[in-house]
Enzyme design. Structure first.
Site, PDB file in Angstrom:
ATOM      1  N   HIS A  23       0.841  -1.200   0.000  1.00  0.00           N
ATOM      2  CA  HIS A  23       0.000   0.000   0.000  1.00  0.00           C
ATOM      3  C   HIS A  23       0.882   1.260   0.000  1.00  0.00           C
ATOM      4  CE1 HIS A  23      -3.062  -2.632   2.367  1.00  0.00           C
ATOM      5  NE2 HIS A  23      -3.580  -2.448   1.162  1.00  0.00           N
ATOM      6  N   LYS A  47     -18.134  -5.715   8.542  1.00  0.00           N
ATOM      7  CA  LYS A  47     -16.912  -6.494   8.776  1.00  0.00           C
ATOM      8  C   LYS A  47     -16.290  -6.074  10.091  1.00  0.00           C
ATOM      9  CE  LYS A  47     -15.064  -7.288   4.132  1.00  0.00           C
ATOM     10  NZ  LYS A  47     -13.999  -6.813   3.236  1.00  0.00           N
ATOM     11  N   ARG A  96      -2.110  -6.695  -8.252  1.00  0.00           N
ATOM     12  CA  ARG A  96      -0.967  -7.598  -8.057  1.00  0.00           C
ATOM     13  C   ARG A  96      -1.003  -8.791  -8.999  1.00  0.00           C
ATOM     14  NH1 ARG A  96      -2.861  -7.872  -1.987  1.00  0.00           N
ATOM     15  NH2 ARG A  96      -4.716  -7.544  -3.230  1.00  0.00           N
TER      16      ARG A  96
HETATM   17  P1  ADP Z   1      -9.791  -3.580  -0.454  1.00  0.00           P
HETATM   18  O1  ADP Z   1     -10.494  -4.346   0.629  1.00  0.00           O
HETATM   19  O2  ADP Z   1     -10.561  -2.360  -0.909  1.00  0.00           O
HETATM   20  O3  ADP Z   1      -9.284  -4.406  -1.603  1.00  0.00           O
HETATM   21  P2  ADP Z   1      -7.036  -3.389   0.465  1.00  0.00           P
HETATM   22  O4  ADP Z   1      -6.543  -2.552   1.603  1.00  0.00           O
HETATM   23  O5  ADP Z   1      -6.883  -4.855   0.568  1.00  0.00           O
HETATM   24  O6  ADP Z   1      -8.551  -2.931   0.304  1.00  0.00           O
HETATM   25  O7  ADP Z   1      -6.352  -2.910  -0.900  1.00  0.00           O
HETATM   26  C1  ADP Z   1      -6.495  -1.586  -1.361  1.00  0.00           C
HETATM   27  C2  ADP Z   1      -5.933  -1.502  -2.770  1.00  0.00           C
HETATM   28  O8  ADP Z   1      -4.532  -1.722  -2.725  1.00  0.00           O
HETATM   29  C3  ADP Z   1      -6.492  -2.544  -3.741  1.00  0.00           C
HETATM   30  O9  ADP Z   1      -6.568  -1.945  -5.039  1.00  0.00           O
HETATM   31  C4  ADP Z   1      -5.435  -3.631  -3.720  1.00  0.00           C
HETATM   32  O10 ADP Z   1      -5.429  -4.368  -4.941  1.00  0.00           O
HETATM   33  C5  ADP Z   1      -4.184  -2.789  -3.579  1.00  0.00           C
HETATM   34  N1  ADP Z   1      -3.083  -3.536  -2.967  1.00  0.00           N
HETATM   35  C6  ADP Z   1      -3.122  -4.308  -1.871  1.00  0.00           C
HETATM   36  N2  ADP Z   1      -1.910  -4.829  -1.611  1.00  0.00           N
HETATM   37  C7  ADP Z   1      -1.085  -4.366  -2.582  1.00  0.00           C
HETATM   38  C8  ADP Z   1       0.312  -4.587  -2.893  1.00  0.00           C
HETATM   39  N3  ADP Z   1       1.075  -5.406  -2.171  1.00  0.00           N
HETATM   40  N4  ADP Z   1       0.823  -3.940  -3.972  1.00  0.00           N
HETATM   41  C9  ADP Z   1       0.035  -3.140  -4.728  1.00  0.00           C
HETATM   42  N5  ADP Z   1      -1.282  -2.921  -4.510  1.00  0.00           N
HETATM   43  C10 ADP Z   1      -1.834  -3.521  -3.445  1.00  0.00           C
END
Ligand code: ADP
Length: 169
Positions: A23, A47, A96
Site C-alpha cells: 500500500h 466487517k 498484483r
Molecule cells: P480492499 O479491501 O478495498 O481491496 P485493500 O486494503 O486490501 O482494500 O487494498 C487496497 C488496494 O490496494 C487494492 O486496489 C489492492 O489491490 C491494492 N493492494 C493491496 N496490496 C497491494 C500490494 N502489495 N501492492 C500493490 N497494490 C496492493
C-alpha cells in the site's frame, strides 16, 4: 456537456487492515503522479476489522507525513460517492495478480455505472511487494509473536509492526 471534476486529484481507496509496504508503495507512486492524493479508508460496518478506523488513520497519517500533497480520511458507504464528494476524478487502485485484475475490472465497471465521470486508474504492484496482502499479514501475525516478528519487517512499515503484534499477545 461533460461535468468537470478536478483531474489532478486522485483518491486511493482501500481497507488498509493493516497497511502494508505494498500500500505504501502505491501511495508514494500515486503522490508523484497526481497533484493531490487522498487516501480513503473504507469503513465497512458489516466487517469486524483487526484495527479500528482511528488506528488505521493514525498509521496512514504517520507514513504520509513527508508527502505534502497527500491526506488521509475515513469514509462510510460507496467509495465512488466519497471520491465525488471530494471533487476528485480518479479512483486509484493497485493490482498484483490476474485475480486482482478480474475483480478490480468488475469493480471499476460498477463504479463507472454509478459515476461515469470518475475513472479508475490502476498501478501495477512493484515486483518486490506483489506477494503482500493484508490477509497474508494477518496469517503471519497469528503464527505467534516471536515467529512472526522477524518476517513482518519485510512486509510492513515500522509503524504497523508493534501494534499488530500486540493484537496477538
Ligand atoms: P480492499 O479491501 O478495498 O481491496 P485493500 O486494503 O486490501 O482494500 O487494498 C487496497 C488496494 O490496494 C487494492 O486496489 C489492492 O489491490 C491494492 N493492494 C493491496 N496490496 C497491494 C500490494 N502489495 N501492492 C500493490 N497494490 C496492493
Amino acid at each position: 456537456m461533460v461535468e468537470r471534476l478536478n483531474p489532478c486529484h486522485a483518491v486511493y481507496v482501500g481497507s488498509f487492515d493493516p497497511l502494508t509496504l505494498g500500500h505504501q508503495d502505491i501511495i508514494y507512486r500515486g503522490a508523484r503522479i497526481f497533484a493531490h492524493l487522498t487516501v480513503g479508508i473504507g469503513i465497512n460496518p458489516d466487517k469486524k476489522p483487526l484495527f479500528s478506523s482511528e488506528d488505521r488513520l493514525q498509521m496512514l497519517q504517520e507514513i504520509v507525513e513527508p508527502l505534502t500533497n497527500v491526506k488521509v480520511e475515513c469514509f462510510h458507504g460507496l467509495a465512488v460517492k466519497f471520491v465525488k464528494s471530494r471533487e476528485a476524478s480518479v479512483i486509484l487502485r493497485g493490482v498484483r495478480t490476474l485475480t486482482d485484475i478480474e475483480s478490480e475490472f468488475t469493480l471499476s465497471l460498477s463504479n463507472r455505472a454509478l459515476e461515469p465521470n470518475i475513472e479508475t486508474v490502476f498501478l501495477m504492484a512493484s515486483e518486490k511487494y506483489s506477494h503482500i496482502s493484508s490477509t497474508l499479514i494477518r496469517q503471519i501475525a497469528a503464527m505467534g509473536r516471536d515467529a512472526a516478528a522477524e518476517h513482518l519487517k519485510e512486509f510492513l512499515p515500522a509503524v504497523v509492526i508493534a501494534p499488530l503484534l500486540s493484537k496477538y499477545r
